[in-house]
Design a protein around this motif. Structure first.
Motif, PDB file in Angstrom:
ATOM      1  N   ARG A 269       0.826  -1.208   0.000  1.00  0.00           N
ATOM      2  CA  ARG A 269       0.000   0.000   0.000  1.00  0.00           C
ATOM      3  C   ARG A 269       0.865   1.264   0.000  1.00  0.00           C
ATOM      4  O   ARG A 269       0.485   2.281  -0.594  1.00  0.00           O
ATOM      5  CB  ARG A 269      -0.936   0.001   1.214  1.00  0.00           C
ATOM      6  CG  ARG A 269      -1.987  -1.119   1.215  1.00  0.00           C
ATOM      7  CD  ARG A 269      -2.928  -0.990   0.043  1.00  0.00           C
ATOM      8  NE  ARG A 269      -3.821  -2.118  -0.080  1.00  0.00           N
ATOM      9  CZ  ARG A 269      -5.090  -2.145   0.348  1.00  0.00           C
ATOM     10  NH1 ARG A 269      -5.601  -1.091   0.954  1.00  0.00           N
ATOM     11  NH2 ARG A 269      -5.839  -3.215   0.163  1.00  0.00           N
TER      12      ARG A 269
ATOM     13  N   CYS B 221      -3.745   3.722   5.021  1.00  0.00           N
ATOM     14  CA  CYS B 221      -3.851   2.282   5.242  1.00  0.00           C
ATOM     15  C   CYS B 221      -2.494   1.712   5.649  1.00  0.00           C
ATOM     16  O   CYS B 221      -2.393   0.919   6.588  1.00  0.00           O
ATOM     17  CB  CYS B 221      -4.358   1.597   3.976  1.00  0.00           C
ATOM     18  SG  CYS B 221      -4.573  -0.193   4.132  1.00  0.00           S
TER      19      CYS B 221
ATOM     20  N   HIS C  42      -8.161  -7.252   9.054  1.00  0.00           N
ATOM     21  CA  HIS C  42      -9.211  -7.263   8.030  1.00  0.00           C
ATOM     22  C   HIS C  42     -10.069  -5.993   8.100  1.00  0.00           C
ATOM     23  O   HIS C  42     -10.535  -5.502   7.065  1.00  0.00           O
ATOM     24  CB  HIS C  42     -10.092  -8.500   8.198  1.00  0.00           C
ATOM     25  CG  HIS C  42      -9.401  -9.780   7.850  1.00  0.00           C
ATOM     26  ND1 HIS C  42      -8.917 -10.052   6.598  1.00  0.00           N
ATOM     27  CD2 HIS C  42      -9.101 -10.878   8.605  1.00  0.00           C
ATOM     28  CE1 HIS C  42      -8.359 -11.249   6.570  1.00  0.00           C
ATOM     29  NE2 HIS C  42      -8.452 -11.767   7.782  1.00  0.00           N
TER      30      HIS C  42
ATOM     31  N   LEU D 267      -8.256  -3.250   6.231  1.00  0.00           N
ATOM     32  CA  LEU D 267      -8.362  -3.422   4.777  1.00  0.00           C
ATOM     33  C   LEU D 267      -9.734  -2.990   4.274  1.00  0.00           C
ATOM     34  O   LEU D 267      -9.841  -2.356   3.215  1.00  0.00           O
ATOM     35  CB  LEU D 267      -8.105  -4.887   4.406  1.00  0.00           C
ATOM     36  CG  LEU D 267      -6.696  -5.432   4.655  1.00  0.00           C
ATOM     37  CD1 LEU D 267      -6.587  -6.861   4.143  1.00  0.00           C
ATOM     38  CD2 LEU D 267      -5.652  -4.557   3.982  1.00  0.00           C
ATOM     39  N   LYS D 268     -10.785  -3.332   5.020  1.00  0.00           N
ATOM     40  CA  LYS D 268     -12.133  -2.941   4.609  1.00  0.00           C
ATOM     41  C   LYS D 268     -12.328  -1.435   4.729  1.00  0.00           C
ATOM     42  O   LYS D 268     -13.009  -0.816   3.904  1.00  0.00           O
ATOM     43  CB  LYS D 268     -13.171  -3.663   5.469  1.00  0.00           C
ATOM     44  CG  LYS D 268     -13.275  -5.153   5.187  1.00  0.00           C
ATOM     45  CD  LYS D 268     -14.328  -5.813   6.076  1.00  0.00           C
ATOM     46  CE  LYS D 268     -14.434  -7.303   5.793  1.00  0.00           C
ATOM     47  NZ  LYS D 268     -15.429  -7.954   6.674  1.00  0.00           N
TER      48      LYS D 268
ATOM     49  N   GLU E 198     -10.684   0.108   1.731  1.00  0.00           N
ATOM     50  CA  GLU E 198     -10.902  -0.627   0.498  1.00  0.00           C
ATOM     51  C   GLU E 198     -11.274   0.334  -0.625  1.00  0.00           C
ATOM     52  O   GLU E 198     -12.026   1.281  -0.429  1.00  0.00           O
ATOM     53  CB  GLU E 198     -12.008  -1.663   0.680  1.00  0.00           C
ATOM     54  CG  GLU E 198     -12.234  -2.558  -0.521  1.00  0.00           C
ATOM     55  CD  GLU E 198     -13.301  -3.613  -0.255  1.00  0.00           C
ATOM     56  OE1 GLU E 198     -13.396  -4.536  -1.071  1.00  0.00           O
ATOM     57  OE2 GLU E 198     -14.021  -3.493   0.744  1.00  0.00           O
ATOM     58  N   THR E 199     -10.747   0.075  -1.812  1.00  0.00           N
ATOM     59  CA  THR E 199     -11.086   0.891  -2.973  1.00  0.00           C
ATOM     60  C   THR E 199     -11.169   0.010  -4.207  1.00  0.00           C
ATOM     61  O   THR E 199     -10.334  -0.858  -4.409  1.00  0.00           O
ATOM     62  CB  THR E 199     -10.050   2.004  -3.213  1.00  0.00           C
ATOM     63  OG1 THR E 199     -10.343   2.631  -4.465  1.00  0.00           O
ATOM     64  CG2 THR E 199      -8.633   1.462  -3.273  1.00  0.00           C
ATOM     65  N   HIS E 200     -12.201   0.233  -5.002  1.00  0.00           N
ATOM     66  CA  HIS E 200     -12.372  -0.537  -6.232  1.00  0.00           C
ATOM     67  C   HIS E 200     -11.903   0.254  -7.448  1.00  0.00           C
ATOM     68  O   HIS E 200     -11.928  -0.254  -8.555  1.00  0.00           O
ATOM     69  CB  HIS E 200     -13.847  -0.912  -6.418  1.00  0.00           C
ATOM     70  CG  HIS E 200     -14.378  -1.766  -5.298  1.00  0.00           C
ATOM     71  ND1 HIS E 200     -14.024  -3.081  -5.131  1.00  0.00           N
ATOM     72  CD2 HIS E 200     -15.225  -1.467  -4.282  1.00  0.00           C
ATOM     73  CE1 HIS E 200     -14.643  -3.580  -4.061  1.00  0.00           C
ATOM     74  NE2 HIS E 200     -15.362  -2.618  -3.539  1.00  0.00           N
TER      75      HIS E 200
ATOM     76  N   SER F  80      -7.129  -1.300  -8.321  1.00  0.00           N
ATOM     77  CA  SER F  80      -6.820  -2.570  -7.678  1.00  0.00           C
ATOM     78  C   SER F  80      -5.587  -3.229  -8.274  1.00  0.00           C
ATOM     79  O   SER F  80      -5.307  -4.394  -8.001  1.00  0.00           O
ATOM     80  CB  SER F  80      -8.008  -3.531  -7.807  1.00  0.00           C
ATOM     81  OG  SER F  80      -8.350  -3.713  -9.167  1.00  0.00           O
TER      82      SER F  80
END
Length: 208
Positions: A21, A99, A131, A134-135, A138-140, A143
């Motif tokens: 990251r 992150c 976890h 990470l959530k 999170e990025t879409h 990726s």
């Protein structure tokens, strides 16, 4: 206890993800800078062409291709502006950095448990925190972390043994990925400089 359920394995995953990251943040930040600078340079090029036309300067300023260059440059500015807004490189970079920083803090929590007797409750708590981080970030939108992940692996020789041909293959892949990702900026700038040179100093009126 499963083999993968250990503080050592969790630390390894957190460390690799943190480094990945972090590299992603630097890459996206560079994209943000180059995109912005490219828009500025193209815009300055358009202004310069307009000034050359106004004062009738340049060997090829009367060429019909100049109008084509102006239209293309205006479209390029629009496209890059839309890409900057759509990809939101700056915001994504900040998210990736945040992150990585959170994961760095988690690594400090896990470290004291390395080599110590396994405690299921503590392990589950730290794993869930991993976890959750990470959530949270999170990025879409972006990726593609493959090259960033390979860079992280190269920085973790204690966990990933990479030697010989494999090391060179990974280095080549990282270099190729970066060239592919950032080459468009160089191509646009070089093309603009070439066109401006042709307008100002090129010979003849072949396309007029």
């Amino acid at each position: 206890m499963k083999k993968e359920d250990s503080f050592e394995n969790l630390y390894k995953k957190v460390d690799a993800t943190s480094k990945t990251r972090f590299h992603a943040s630097r890459r996206l930040k560079l994209h943000s800078k180059l995109s912005t600078h490219t828009v500025v340079i193209i815009s300055l090029g358009l202004i310069l062409i307009s000034l050359l036309q106004a004062y009738e300067l340049g060997n090829n300023i009367e060429s019909k291709l100049v109008a084509l260059v102006q239209v293309f440059s205006a479209i390029a500015v629009l496209v890059y502006s839309l890409l900057i807004e759509r990809n939101d490189y700056s915001n994504l970079s900040e998210k990736m950095y945040s992150c990585a920083a959170k994961l760095g803090e988690l690594k400090q929590k896990i470290y004291p448990h390395l080599g110590q007797p396994f405690e299921r409750g503590v392990y589950d708590e730290l794993r869930d925190e991993y976890h959750a981080i990470l959530k949270l970030f999170e990025t879409h939108s972006n990726s593609d972390f493959r090259a960033d992940y390979f860079r992280a692996r190269l920085e973790m020789p204690e966990n990933y043994i990479i030697n010989g041909l494999e090391w060179w293959r990974i280095k080549a892949y990282i270099a190729f990925s970066h060239v592919l990702a950032f080459s468009s900026y160089a191509i646009v700038i070089v093309a603009l400089v070439g066109v401006l040179s042709w307008i100002g100093f090129g010979g003849g009126q072949k396309f007029s």
